[in-house]
Design a protein around this motif. Sequence first.
Motif, PDB file in Angstrom:
ATOM      1  N   LEU A   1       0.822  -1.213   0.000  1.00  0.00           N
ATOM      2  CA  LEU A   1       0.000   0.000   0.000  1.00  0.00           C
ATOM      3  C   LEU A   1       0.857   1.265   0.000  1.00  0.00           C
ATOM      4  O   LEU A   1       0.498   2.267  -0.618  1.00  0.00           O
ATOM      5  CB  LEU A   1      -0.920   0.015   1.224  1.00  0.00           C
ATOM      6  N   LYS A   2       2.000   1.204   0.669  1.00  0.00           N
ATOM      7  CA  LYS A   2       2.868   2.378   0.796  1.00  0.00           C
ATOM      8  C   LYS A   2       3.946   2.440  -0.285  1.00  0.00           C
ATOM      9  O   LYS A   2       4.903   3.201  -0.167  1.00  0.00           O
ATOM     10  CB  LYS A   2       3.530   2.385   2.179  1.00  0.00           C
ATOM     11  N   TYR A   3       3.799   1.623  -1.322  1.00  0.00           N
ATOM     12  CA  TYR A   3       4.733   1.617  -2.454  1.00  0.00           C
ATOM     13  C   TYR A   3       6.147   1.214  -2.047  1.00  0.00           C
ATOM     14  O   TYR A   3       7.117   1.543  -2.728  1.00  0.00           O
ATOM     15  CB  TYR A   3       4.764   2.994  -3.134  1.00  0.00           C
ATOM     16  N   GLN A   4       6.263   0.484  -0.947  1.00  0.00           N
ATOM     17  CA  GLN A   4       7.566  -0.048  -0.562  1.00  0.00           C
ATOM     18  C   GLN A   4       7.859  -1.334  -1.325  1.00  0.00           C
ATOM     19  O   GLN A   4       9.015  -1.716  -1.490  1.00  0.00           O
ATOM     20  CB  GLN A   4       7.595  -0.296   0.950  1.00  0.00           C
ATOM     21  N   ASP A   5       6.809  -2.004  -1.760  1.00  0.00           N
ATOM     22  CA  ASP A   5       6.917  -3.193  -2.613  1.00  0.00           C
ATOM     23  C   ASP A   5       6.079  -2.976  -3.864  1.00  0.00           C
ATOM     24  O   ASP A   5       5.009  -2.359  -3.805  1.00  0.00           O
ATOM     25  CB  ASP A   5       6.426  -4.451  -1.885  1.00  0.00           C
ATOM     26  N   ASP A   6       6.568  -3.497  -4.972  1.00  0.00           N
ATOM     27  CA  ASP A   6       5.847  -3.328  -6.236  1.00  0.00           C
ATOM     28  C   ASP A   6       4.724  -4.344  -6.409  1.00  0.00           C
ATOM     29  O   ASP A   6       3.786  -4.109  -7.168  1.00  0.00           O
ATOM     30  CB  ASP A   6       6.820  -3.445  -7.420  1.00  0.00           C
ATOM     31  N   GLU A   7       4.847  -5.477  -5.735  1.00  0.00           N
ATOM     32  CA  GLU A   7       3.835  -6.520  -5.853  1.00  0.00           C
ATOM     33  C   GLU A   7       3.240  -6.846  -4.489  1.00  0.00           C
ATOM     34  O   GLU A   7       3.939  -6.803  -3.471  1.00  0.00           O
ATOM     35  CB  GLU A   7       4.436  -7.788  -6.475  1.00  0.00           C
ATOM     36  N   LEU A   8       1.969  -7.182  -4.516  1.00  0.00           N
ATOM     37  CA  LEU A   8       1.274  -7.547  -3.283  1.00  0.00           C
ATOM     38  C   LEU A   8       1.575  -9.005  -2.952  1.00  0.00           C
ATOM     39  O   LEU A   8       1.204  -9.915  -3.694  1.00  0.00           O
ATOM     40  CB  LEU A   8      -0.234  -7.342  -3.453  1.00  0.00           C
ATOM     41  N   ASN A   9       2.266  -9.202  -1.855  1.00  0.00           N
ATOM     42  CA  ASN A   9       2.635 -10.553  -1.426  1.00  0.00           C
ATOM     43  C   ASN A   9       1.766 -10.969  -0.242  1.00  0.00           C
ATOM     44  O   ASN A   9       1.952 -10.491   0.877  1.00  0.00           O
ATOM     45  CB  ASN A   9       4.116 -10.592  -1.043  1.00  0.00           C
TER      46      ASN A   9
ATOM     47  N   GLU B   1     -13.428  -6.659  -7.760  1.00  0.00           N
ATOM     48  CA  GLU B   1     -13.870  -5.472  -7.018  1.00  0.00           C
ATOM     49  C   GLU B   1     -12.949  -5.195  -5.835  1.00  0.00           C
ATOM     50  O   GLU B   1     -12.576  -4.048  -5.576  1.00  0.00           O
ATOM     51  CB  GLU B   1     -15.304  -5.671  -6.524  1.00  0.00           C
ATOM     52  N   GLN B   2     -12.564  -6.245  -5.122  1.00  0.00           N
ATOM     53  CA  GLN B   2     -11.674  -6.080  -3.970  1.00  0.00           C
ATOM     54  C   GLN B   2     -10.290  -5.607  -4.404  1.00  0.00           C
ATOM     55  O   GLN B   2      -9.683  -4.755  -3.742  1.00  0.00           O
ATOM     56  CB  GLN B   2     -11.574  -7.405  -3.208  1.00  0.00           C
ATOM     57  N   ILE B   3      -9.800  -6.135  -5.511  1.00  0.00           N
ATOM     58  CA  ILE B   3      -8.499  -5.709  -6.036  1.00  0.00           C
ATOM     59  C   ILE B   3      -8.545  -4.236  -6.436  1.00  0.00           C
ATOM     60  O   ILE B   3      -7.610  -3.470  -6.174  1.00  0.00           O
ATOM     61  CB  ILE B   3      -8.091  -6.584  -7.242  1.00  0.00           C
ATOM     62  N   THR B   4      -9.658  -3.841  -7.056  1.00  0.00           N
ATOM     63  CA  THR B   4      -9.829  -2.438  -7.456  1.00  0.00           C
ATOM     64  C   THR B   4      -9.822  -1.524  -6.237  1.00  0.00           C
ATOM     65  O   THR B   4      -9.206  -0.447  -6.253  1.00  0.00           O
ATOM     66  CB  THR B   4     -11.146  -2.258  -8.234  1.00  0.00           C
ATOM     67  N   ILE B   5     -10.486  -1.945  -5.176  1.00  0.00           N
ATOM     68  CA  ILE B   5     -10.531  -1.150  -3.941  1.00  0.00           C
ATOM     69  C   ILE B   5      -9.128  -0.995  -3.358  1.00  0.00           C
ATOM     70  O   ILE B   5      -8.729   0.099  -2.940  1.00  0.00           O
ATOM     71  CB  ILE B   5     -11.477  -1.802  -2.913  1.00  0.00           C
ATOM     72  N   ILE B   6      -8.367  -2.090  -3.345  1.00  0.00           N
ATOM     73  CA  ILE B   6      -6.998  -2.046  -2.821  1.00  0.00           C
ATOM     74  C   ILE B   6      -6.142  -1.079  -3.634  1.00  0.00           C
ATOM     75  O   ILE B   6      -5.373  -0.285  -3.074  1.00  0.00           O
ATOM     76  CB  ILE B   6      -6.373  -3.459  -2.824  1.00  0.00           C
ATOM     77  N   GLU B   7      -6.293  -1.127  -4.953  1.00  0.00           N
ATOM     78  CA  GLU B   7      -5.504  -0.236  -5.813  1.00  0.00           C
ATOM     79  C   GLU B   7      -5.900   1.226  -5.608  1.00  0.00           C
ATOM     80  O   GLU B   7      -5.050   2.119  -5.643  1.00  0.00           O
ATOM     81  CB  GLU B   7      -5.684  -0.632  -7.280  1.00  0.00           C
ATOM     82  N   ARG B   8      -7.172   1.464  -5.378  1.00  0.00           N
ATOM     83  CA  ARG B   8      -7.625   2.836  -5.118  1.00  0.00           C
ATOM     84  C   ARG B   8      -7.072   3.343  -3.790  1.00  0.00           C
ATOM     85  O   ARG B   8      -6.664   4.506  -3.680  1.00  0.00           O
ATOM     86  CB  ARG B   8      -9.151   2.883  -5.117  1.00  0.00           C
ATOM     87  N   ILE B   9      -7.077   2.469  -2.795  1.00  0.00           N
ATOM     88  CA  ILE B   9      -6.511   2.841  -1.495  1.00  0.00           C
ATOM     89  C   ILE B   9      -5.024   3.144  -1.646  1.00  0.00           C
ATOM     90  O   ILE B   9      -4.508   4.109  -1.073  1.00  0.00           O
ATOM     91  CB  ILE B   9      -6.731   1.711  -0.463  1.00  0.00           C
ATOM     92  N   ARG B  10      -4.349   2.328  -2.427  1.00  0.00           N
ATOM     93  CA  ARG B  10      -2.910   2.519  -2.660  1.00  0.00           C
ATOM     94  C   ARG B  10      -2.639   3.868  -3.328  1.00  0.00           C
ATOM     95  O   ARG B  10      -1.718   4.594  -2.945  1.00  0.00           O
ATOM     96  CB  ARG B  10      -2.383   1.381  -3.530  1.00  0.00           C
TER      97      ARG B  10
END
Length: 289
Positions: free
Chosen positions: A98-106, A150-159
């Motif tokens: 979320l904080k752009y410390q990692d490029d991929e969600l692990n 939808e959940q992935i979209t929400i996560i990306e918007r939060i990011r």
Amino acid sequence: MNIANIFKTLIVSVLLLLFAIDINLIILSITINESILNPDFVISELEYLDFYSNLKNNMIREMGAIKPELASLVNESVSVEMIRLKTNSLIYNFYSYLKYQDDELNLTLSLSDVKENLIKSAEDSGVEIPEFAIDLIQDNIDLREELNEEQITIIERIRTFIYHFYAIYSLLYFLAIVLLLLIFLFIGDIISFLDKIGILLLINGGILVGFPVFVTELLRGKIKGIELPGDFPSEIAIKIANDILEPFQFYGILLIVIGILSLILASGIGIIRKRKEKEERREEGEAEG
């Protein structure tokens, strides 16, 4: 008072108002950063909610529903500390993304050690574990696969929001410095400047100190008698809200202290200035005499 002085007073008042708003936005940003956007804060709240123990108890119930003997096996082979470490690892990974410390969600959860412990406990106890129960526990689970579009979209918007949040967060500090400089330039006198800033910080700090109390009491009145989702205790909800708002009180006290110091400094400079003026007048009088 001429038009120029009225205009100057108006500008200073507007700048002071903008500075107060900016300070409050900075403190709000700090509060969000130290609570909602802080994985350690989330983990501490989970600890308070006894989340890890409850999760273990749920696992015991689910396995016990498959076969009663499995409940004791899970209890022996899966520790609360193991659950805590794995859960916290997921939380840190999620926030790093979320904080752009990692490029991929692990969100990969390793359960191989859980599976091994369960099988070993079963062998030691002489309990047979159904094959399908063992298959339920995969060595590695990628929780991303459980997310829908939808959940992935929400996560990306939060990011994206968090990215802009930190950009604005940095800008607010710069704006505060600029506003202070402008206020000083328009006032033109250090004593008057310190007096105005000191009074502003005292008032603002007092409001911030009382703000969490006001909000929690308001929340207490709103949710009293209301059944929260999942039978969530209202007192715990209030406690979490209070924890989130707690930095307001700290920074409110800090503003009060800075405000008092500012007024003391203004008073000290004023005393020194008066003594200097008095000394100059005395010297002028002696020179004329």
